[in-house]
Motif scaffolding. Structure first.
Motif, PDB file in Angstrom:
ATOM      1  N   ARG A 292       3.840  37.560  54.033  1.00 48.82           N
ATOM      2  CA  ARG A 292       3.537  38.831  53.384  1.00 48.82           C
ATOM      3  C   ARG A 292       3.562  38.671  51.862  1.00 48.82           C
ATOM      4  N   ARG A 293       4.546  37.967  51.354  1.00 50.96           N
ATOM      5  CA  ARG A 293       4.642  37.740  49.903  1.00 50.96           C
ATOM      6  C   ARG A 293       3.424  36.960  49.416  1.00 50.96           C
ATOM      7  N   LEU A 294       2.989  35.977  50.199  1.00 48.51           N
ATOM      8  CA  LEU A 294       1.841  35.166  49.829  1.00 48.51           C
ATOM      9  C   LEU A 294       0.560  35.995  49.793  1.00 48.51           C
ATOM     10  N   THR A 295       0.291  36.737  50.863  1.00 48.53           N
ATOM     11  CA  THR A 295      -0.957  37.508  50.910  1.00 48.53           C
ATOM     12  C   THR A 295      -0.961  38.635  49.880  1.00 48.53           C
ATOM     13  N   ASP A 296       0.217  39.231  49.625  1.00 51.36           N
ATOM     14  CA  ASP A 296       0.289  40.264  48.589  1.00 51.36           C
ATOM     15  C   ASP A 296      -0.056  39.668  47.217  1.00 51.36           C
ATOM     16  N   TRP A 297       0.469  38.476  46.942  1.00 55.87           N
ATOM     17  CA  TRP A 297       0.202  37.829  45.653  1.00 55.87           C
ATOM     18  C   TRP A 297      -1.296  37.562  45.501  1.00 55.87           C
ATOM     19  N   ILE A 298      -1.924  37.070  46.571  1.00 54.52           N
ATOM     20  CA  ILE A 298      -3.360  36.755  46.498  1.00 54.52           C
ATOM     21  C   ILE A 298      -4.161  38.015  46.187  1.00 54.52           C
ATOM     22  N   ARG A 299      -3.870  39.096  46.911  1.00 57.77           N
ATOM     23  CA  ARG A 299      -4.624  40.335  46.675  1.00 57.77           C
ATOM     24  C   ARG A 299      -4.345  40.906  45.281  1.00 57.77           C
ATOM     25  N   GLU A 300      -3.095  40.850  44.855  1.00 55.48           N
ATOM     26  CA  GLU A 300      -2.756  41.387  43.538  1.00 55.48           C
ATOM     27  C   GLU A 300      -3.463  40.633  42.417  1.00 55.48           C
ATOM     28  N   HIS A 301      -3.760  39.348  42.651  1.00 59.28           N
ATOM     29  CA  HIS A 301      -4.372  38.534  41.605  1.00 59.28           C
ATOM     30  C   HIS A 301      -5.878  38.372  41.794  1.00 59.28           C
ATOM     31  N   GLY A 302      -6.439  39.094  42.764  1.00 60.69           N
ATOM     32  CA  GLY A 302      -7.888  39.165  42.877  1.00 60.69           C
ATOM     33  C   GLY A 302      -8.496  38.155  43.828  1.00 60.69           C
ATOM     34  N   VAL A 303      -9.402  38.631  44.701  1.00 60.48           N
ATOM     35  CA  VAL A 303     -10.033  37.752  45.687  1.00 60.48           C
ATOM     36  C   VAL A 303     -11.515  37.546  45.411  1.00 60.48           C
ATOM     37  N   ALA A 304     -11.999  38.068  44.283  1.00 62.57           N
ATOM     38  CA  ALA A 304     -13.393  37.830  43.914  1.00 62.57           C
ATOM     39  C   ALA A 304     -13.529  36.428  43.323  1.00 62.57           C
ATOM     40  N   ARG A 305     -14.738  35.904  43.353  1.00 68.31           N
ATOM     41  CA  ARG A 305     -14.999  34.558  42.829  1.00 68.31           C
ATOM     42  C   ARG A 305     -14.513  34.460  41.388  1.00 68.31           C
ATOM     43  N   GLY A 306     -13.690  33.439  41.115  1.00 67.89           N
ATOM     44  CA  GLY A 306     -13.179  33.206  39.770  1.00 67.89           C
ATOM     45  C   GLY A 306     -11.851  33.863  39.477  1.00 67.89           C
ATOM     46  N   GLU A 307     -11.375  34.740  40.378  1.00 72.13           N
ATOM     47  CA  GLU A 307     -10.068  35.370  40.172  1.00 72.13           C
ATOM     48  C   GLU A 307      -8.963  34.478  40.726  1.00 72.13           C
ATOM     49  N   ALA A 308      -7.739  34.706  40.256  1.00 77.07           N
ATOM     50  CA  ALA A 308      -6.641  33.786  40.561  1.00 77.07           C
ATOM     51  C   ALA A 308      -6.314  33.729  42.045  1.00 77.07           C
TER      52      ALA A 308
ATOM     53  N   GLN B 184     -11.135  19.195  56.830  1.00 76.06           N
ATOM     54  CA  GLN B 184     -10.633  18.959  55.478  1.00 76.06           C
ATOM     55  C   GLN B 184      -9.105  19.104  55.449  1.00 76.06           C
ATOM     56  N   PRO B 185      -8.435  18.483  54.478  1.00 80.73           N
ATOM     57  CA  PRO B 185      -6.965  18.539  54.428  1.00 80.73           C
ATOM     58  C   PRO B 185      -6.435  19.956  54.250  1.00 80.73           C
ATOM     59  N   TYR B 186      -5.302  20.209  54.894  1.00 80.49           N
ATOM     60  CA  TYR B 186      -4.618  21.501  54.792  1.00 80.49           C
ATOM     61  C   TYR B 186      -3.638  21.462  53.626  1.00 80.49           C
ATOM     62  N   THR B 187      -3.646  22.506  52.810  1.00 77.18           N
ATOM     63  CA  THR B 187      -2.682  22.655  51.722  1.00 77.18           C
ATOM     64  C   THR B 187      -1.873  23.922  51.957  1.00 77.18           C
ATOM     65  N   ALA B 188      -0.552  23.797  51.927  1.00 76.80           N
ATOM     66  CA  ALA B 188       0.332  24.949  52.130  1.00 76.80           C
ATOM     67  C   ALA B 188       0.387  25.760  50.844  1.00 76.80           C
ATOM     68  N   LEU B 189      -0.277  26.920  50.833  1.00 78.48           N
ATOM     69  CA  LEU B 189      -0.362  27.724  49.615  1.00 78.48           C
ATOM     70  C   LEU B 189       0.984  28.326  49.231  1.00 78.48           C
ATOM     71  N   ALA B 190       1.817  28.620  50.219  1.00 74.86           N
ATOM     72  CA  ALA B 190       3.155  29.126  49.899  1.00 74.86           C
ATOM     73  C   ALA B 190       3.931  28.094  49.075  1.00 74.86           C
ATOM     74  N   ARG B 191       3.767  26.832  49.441  1.00 75.26           N
ATOM     75  CA  ARG B 191       4.455  25.774  48.694  1.00 75.26           C
ATOM     76  C   ARG B 191       3.921  25.686  47.260  1.00 75.26           C
ATOM     77  N   VAL B 192       2.617  25.902  47.088  1.00 70.40           N
ATOM     78  CA  VAL B 192       2.035  25.876  45.742  1.00 70.40           C
ATOM     79  C   VAL B 192       2.672  26.944  44.864  1.00 70.40           C
ATOM     80  N   LEU B 193       2.814  28.168  45.413  1.00 68.11           N
ATOM     81  CA  LEU B 193       3.412  29.254  44.622  1.00 68.11           C
ATOM     82  C   LEU B 193       4.886  28.992  44.343  1.00 68.11           C
ATOM     83  N   VAL B 194       5.591  28.381  45.288  1.00 65.87           N
ATOM     84  CA  VAL B 194       6.991  28.017  45.045  1.00 65.87           C
ATOM     85  C   VAL B 194       7.072  27.012  43.898  1.00 65.87           C
ATOM     86  N   GLN B 195       6.182  26.018  43.920  1.00 62.93           N
ATOM     87  CA  GLN B 195       6.173  25.004  42.858  1.00 62.93           C
ATOM     88  C   GLN B 195       5.817  25.612  41.507  1.00 62.93           C
ATOM     89  N   ARG B 196       5.050  26.709  41.515  1.00 63.29           N
ATOM     90  CA  ARG B 196       4.706  27.397  40.263  1.00 63.29           C
ATOM     91  C   ARG B 196       5.813  28.332  39.794  1.00 63.29           C
TER      92      ARG B 196
END
Length: 376
Positions: free
Chosen positions: A242-258, A219-231
């Protein structure tokens, strides 16, 4: 200009680039490089088979084999600079008029895990599924135009392979023959191992299981760091791993979390080989099958470049201290990665553990990329 090339991109786009011959004296810092180090790494990898989808005009496998044999017989040991200038022709890789190249860094992280599923370790790291097949260029049309692999059913019919979200939701749990190597803390640790292409997993009893890249779901690869920069979460220079993974954990890794929603935007999913490691301090193997060497090994787009080719990087980056400084070194193509797309793109390997990871995560820098083309 030596030649112009056109290759198919992972999403059906066309990648064009040129190779322009230059002189070794035009490579800044070449005469100061520790070329004995580069020659040793080259000799270990130079016999790897070409994997590029389209042969490079001007690249001669016979010339590569001849140069490889000379290196392994010890030629160049006393004068490695003369070896490189005698046997290679430097060519500037230009994917656009500015001949700009983009470099990142990677490393092998160490993360905790368990061989059995527990409440603390419930995220599986899968082996290569038996129903996953690589698509040829001729098969990548219609519904498969954006894909590099697919699922082959019992009747031989091909369907798109489940994406990251579907796999997280259990699409492979009941698949016969699929192996789970280890269980990790969460899908962030899994994502980190997938992005880096490998990981050392520290088990509760102190043993180390090494995960290494085996394949991907196509499946196609999407650069998640670029997504957060665009946001607007951070500027490009500030968006480290590190900034990317910290953001993911801070915003929740359960189904339906950001955080989990962000992960699912990257539909690409990596599968691993796994083995208990009797030498946990040994460097991992790259896609070429050869052990990687910190600050000498690079991951490249293997659709374009064969493994074993030497390159020269000229850039300014914080590769050994927080301050950017010249990085002017001969590097050997030994690995690949889903995020390494295009001819003027390379990922510099920094080594094992958190210190290497700290340096690698700071590398998002531009410069010049030169192919060292073997000649008879």
């Amino acid at each position: 200009m030596l030649s112009a090339f056109t290759v198919a991109g992972s999403r059906g786009e066309t990648l064009q680039f040129h190779l322009t011959p230059v002189a070794f004296r035009d490579l800044p810092g070449f005469s100061e490089d520790r070329l004995d180090e580069a020659l040793k790494v080259f000799a270990r990898t130079c016999d790897r088979p070409a994997r590029s989808e389209k042969p490079i005009e001007g690249f001669s496998p016979a010339a590569q084999a001849k140069v490889c044999a000379s290196a392994r017989k010890g030629e160049g040991a006393s004068d490695p600079r003369a070896f490189f200038t005698r046997h290679f022709r430097p060519c500037l890789v230009a994917a656009d008029p500015s001949a700009d190249a983009f470099f990142t860094g990677y490393y092998q992280p160490e993360i905790p895990g368990s061989l059995v599923r527990t409440r603390a370790f419930a995220t599986p790291a899968y082996g290569l599924p038996p129903d996953l097949v690589t698509l040829s260029r001729q098969q990548r049309v219609g519904a498969f135009a954006d894909l590099t692999a697919a699922r082959k059913g019992p009747d031989g019919a091909l369907t798109p392979y489940p994406d990251r979200g579907a796999i997280e939701d259990g699409a492979l749990e009941k698949l016969p023959g699929v192996k789970i190597h280890v269980y990790l803390r969460d899908n962030v640790d899994l994502f980190l191992a997938q992005v880096q292409g490998s990981a050392r997993v520290r088990l509760p009893d102190g043993r180390v299981l090494r995960l290494s890249f085996a394949g991907r779901n196509g499946q196609p690869y999407t650069a998640l760091a670029r997504v957060l920069v665009q946001r607007g979460v951070a500027a490009p220079a500030e968006m480290t791993m590190r900034r990317l993974t910290d953001w993911i954990r801070e915003h929740g890794v359960a189904r339906g979390e950001a955080g989990d929603d962000l992960l699912r935007l990257n539909r690409s999913f990596v599968f691993f080989d796994g083995r208990l490691d009797t030498r946990p301090d040994q460097q991992p193997e790259g896609g070429s099958g050869a052990a990687l060497t910190p600050l000498r090994s690079i991951a490249i787009d293997s659709r374009i470049w064969p493994y074993g080719l030497p390159f020269f990087i000229d850039a300014r980056m914080p590769w050994r201290s927080p301050e950017p400084e010249p990085f002017q070194r001969v590097m050997i193509a030994q690995d690949t990665g889903s995020a390494i797309v295009g001819p003027a793109r390379a990922d510099v390997y920094f080594g094992l553990g958190d210190t290497a990871g700290g340096r690698a995560s700071e590398i998002r820098h531009h410069g010049r990329f030169y192919l060292l083309l073997p000649i008879d």
